[in-house]
Write a protein that holds these residues in place. Sequence first.
Motif, PDB file in Angstrom:
ATOM      1  N   CYS A   1       0.852  -1.197   0.000  1.00 57.29           N
ATOM      2  CA  CYS A   1       0.000   0.000   0.000  1.00 57.29           C
ATOM      3  C   CYS A   1       0.886   1.246   0.000  1.00 57.29           C
ATOM      4  O   CYS A   1       2.067   1.193   0.359  1.00 57.29           O
ATOM      5  CB  CYS A   1      -0.918   0.011   1.220  1.00 57.29           C
ATOM      6  SG  CYS A   1      -2.127  -1.325   1.265  1.00 57.29           S
ATOM      7  N   ASP A   2       0.304   2.346  -0.388  1.00 53.55           N
ATOM      8  CA  ASP A   2       1.036   3.610  -0.447  1.00 53.55           C
ATOM      9  C   ASP A   2       1.218   4.152   0.968  1.00 53.55           C
ATOM     10  O   ASP A   2       0.233   4.507   1.629  1.00 53.55           O
ATOM     11  CB  ASP A   2       0.254   4.609  -1.297  1.00 53.55           C
ATOM     12  CG  ASP A   2       0.976   5.938  -1.450  1.00 53.55           C
ATOM     13  OD1 ASP A   2       2.058   6.105  -0.855  1.00 53.55           O
ATOM     14  OD2 ASP A   2       0.446   6.816  -2.162  1.00 53.55           O
ATOM     15  N   PRO A   3       2.454   4.241   1.470  1.00 53.20           N
ATOM     16  CA  PRO A   3       2.658   4.724   2.839  1.00 53.20           C
ATOM     17  C   PRO A   3       2.286   6.184   3.028  1.00 53.20           C
ATOM     18  O   PRO A   3       2.122   6.650   4.163  1.00 53.20           O
ATOM     19  CB  PRO A   3       4.157   4.490   3.071  1.00 53.20           C
ATOM     20  CG  PRO A   3       4.756   4.465   1.698  1.00 53.20           C
ATOM     21  CD  PRO A   3       3.716   3.883   0.801  1.00 53.20           C
ATOM     22  N   ASP A   4       2.148   6.916   1.927  1.00 57.87           N
ATOM     23  CA  ASP A   4       1.756   8.324   2.008  1.00 57.87           C
ATOM     24  C   ASP A   4       0.245   8.510   1.884  1.00 57.87           C
ATOM     25  O   ASP A   4      -0.244   9.643   1.869  1.00 57.87           O
ATOM     26  CB  ASP A   4       2.460   9.125   0.909  1.00 57.87           C
ATOM     27  CG  ASP A   4       3.974   9.139   1.083  1.00 57.87           C
ATOM     28  OD1 ASP A   4       4.429   9.166   2.241  1.00 57.87           O
ATOM     29  OD2 ASP A   4       4.680   9.085   0.057  1.00 57.87           O
ATOM     30  N   ASN A   5      -0.477   7.408   1.735  1.00 55.83           N
ATOM     31  CA  ASN A   5      -1.938   7.497   1.590  1.00 55.83           C
ATOM     32  C   ASN A   5      -2.607   6.400   2.430  1.00 55.83           C
ATOM     33  O   ASN A   5      -3.365   5.578   1.922  1.00 55.83           O
ATOM     34  CB  ASN A   5      -2.325   7.349   0.113  1.00 55.83           C
ATOM     35  CG  ASN A   5      -3.779   7.681  -0.142  1.00 55.83           C
ATOM     36  OD1 ASN A   5      -4.398   8.442   0.611  1.00 55.83           O
ATOM     37  ND2 ASN A   5      -4.343   7.110  -1.188  1.00 55.83           N
TER      38      ASN A   5
END
Length: 544
Positions: free
Chosen positions: A132-136
């Motif tokens: 998963c996107d760690p910034d989202n």
Amino acid sequence: MTTSTFNLLDEPWIPVRWTPTELSSAVAGRPDRIGLRELLARSPEIAGLAIAEPPAHSALLRILYALTARVTGLDEAGPGDWGVRRADVRDAGELPPQGISDYLATYRHRFFLYDPDGGRPWMQDARLAHECDPDNTAGVNKLIVTRPSGNNHSWFEHTSDAAPGLPTASEAVLNLLVWHYYGPSGRCSSREVNGAKSASAKAGPLRTALSYHPEGETLFETLLAGLVPPKSTVKSAQDQCPWEWHDLPDPDAVPVAPAGPCARLTACSQHALLLVPQEPDGQWVRDAFITWAYRDGRIPRDDSFLIWQVSQQGNRYPRPADSGRALWRDLDALLLKESAGAAQPRRPRVFEYACEVSDYLRVRALGFEQEGQAKDTQFVDASTPPVVEFVERETARTALPVATLRQLGETYGRRLDRAVKRAWAQYVDDAKADAGTWAAQAGARYWPGAEAEFWHRFAQLDRTGADLGAGFDAAAARTAFLRLAMAAYDSVTDSVTRTQRGARAASDARIELYGGPRKKKQEHAGSAPRPVPAHGNDAKADHG
């Protein structure tokens, strides 16, 4: 303590209520929260779980049922008779200490809440940190189901995504379980597996459903009563809980159907989650990943704690949670093998065996009124007096009185609803007028009284079996419910009866309380028409 040592077997995270005897004998009181190890070992001293959110309570009970089955050896049908073996545990008065010690020692490494090295945090998927996107991320407001997130309205509390209050580890774990069992379908965080991204999840196994649990005087009784005998073909090596898996499942593969009751209790989630701790000790959670668990396919939906019924299209589905529906209205569907109604409700399988643990078990209903996707409405939490002794197998003579009593209460509730809606439509001279306000006011006046009447008459049923009719007076019960409906009807319509138009509307619609106007029969040729009687049919008009 560090995040790598936060183990759910020992850390105090489960809210409990101690029995009055235990509280009175304690010199320095008892802790409000305990770990899983202490909970299992001291279950005879605990009255029950003290979890405020019903879906979290329901979810944790299923985890505890599976652990109880494991430590007692009741996770398999043999050796010997399963019911006798459970009775032996009951008579011992506690869960076997050696069974608890052996099982928890074997799987202690799988009960760490966090695993910073990318291992196997409990009921989580460490792969999400890379897939998963760690910034989202989803964030803690999305994790805690009572908080608003994104553009959603506030429900129980006001929080901001820009500055969310960090939940405790205890709060985070309980909401982690809510997501596994009651998580919504639809859009979620994007997850990339094998080069393909997806952002759509399927609903959790208990989404929208109302769950019914036998409840004893102690948590020990409650956990034993919640066990259902496995089929003779079930082997514990194949019937695994998520923390027992050798490897995490392939998200790209079709999920495997549960092999037995332990997997059915714990391994049917359609969501994958990962908690991000607040360093250094992990007592708080600062973030969360929430996404789908399987790209394709769905785990077959089955559960021994739901009332299953059939839709008009012939599809089997669990009775949904309804915050406006009192638990007594489901009682015959809980106690009778085959209760009346077009939906063909079937009682939860657990009640076929619960009465073997105790004659004084209550029923606890736990659920979440919600839609299949994002909308959540209200929690549902209700309890009955001890009723499980009345299951049909044990006292068949009470079957018809219980069903009739419930049907009478329902019948006059429906008639009241029709009566006030007809009165309103006639008063405003509009057949399509919205009578929702009058209907809500009438229901608010009728249903609490009907519930009290139901339990009053239920308590008077003969328990000895000496009376073939269980001492039930159907005529008196019908009169009592009718009087309650009449009182509610008069109270709601009173404001318009001061005008001729309003008085006529209220008078004309009152006949609905008696079943509506009697239908005219076909007259023989040449015969005079028969007059319509003043009052219509009674219960038969509603098939109630």
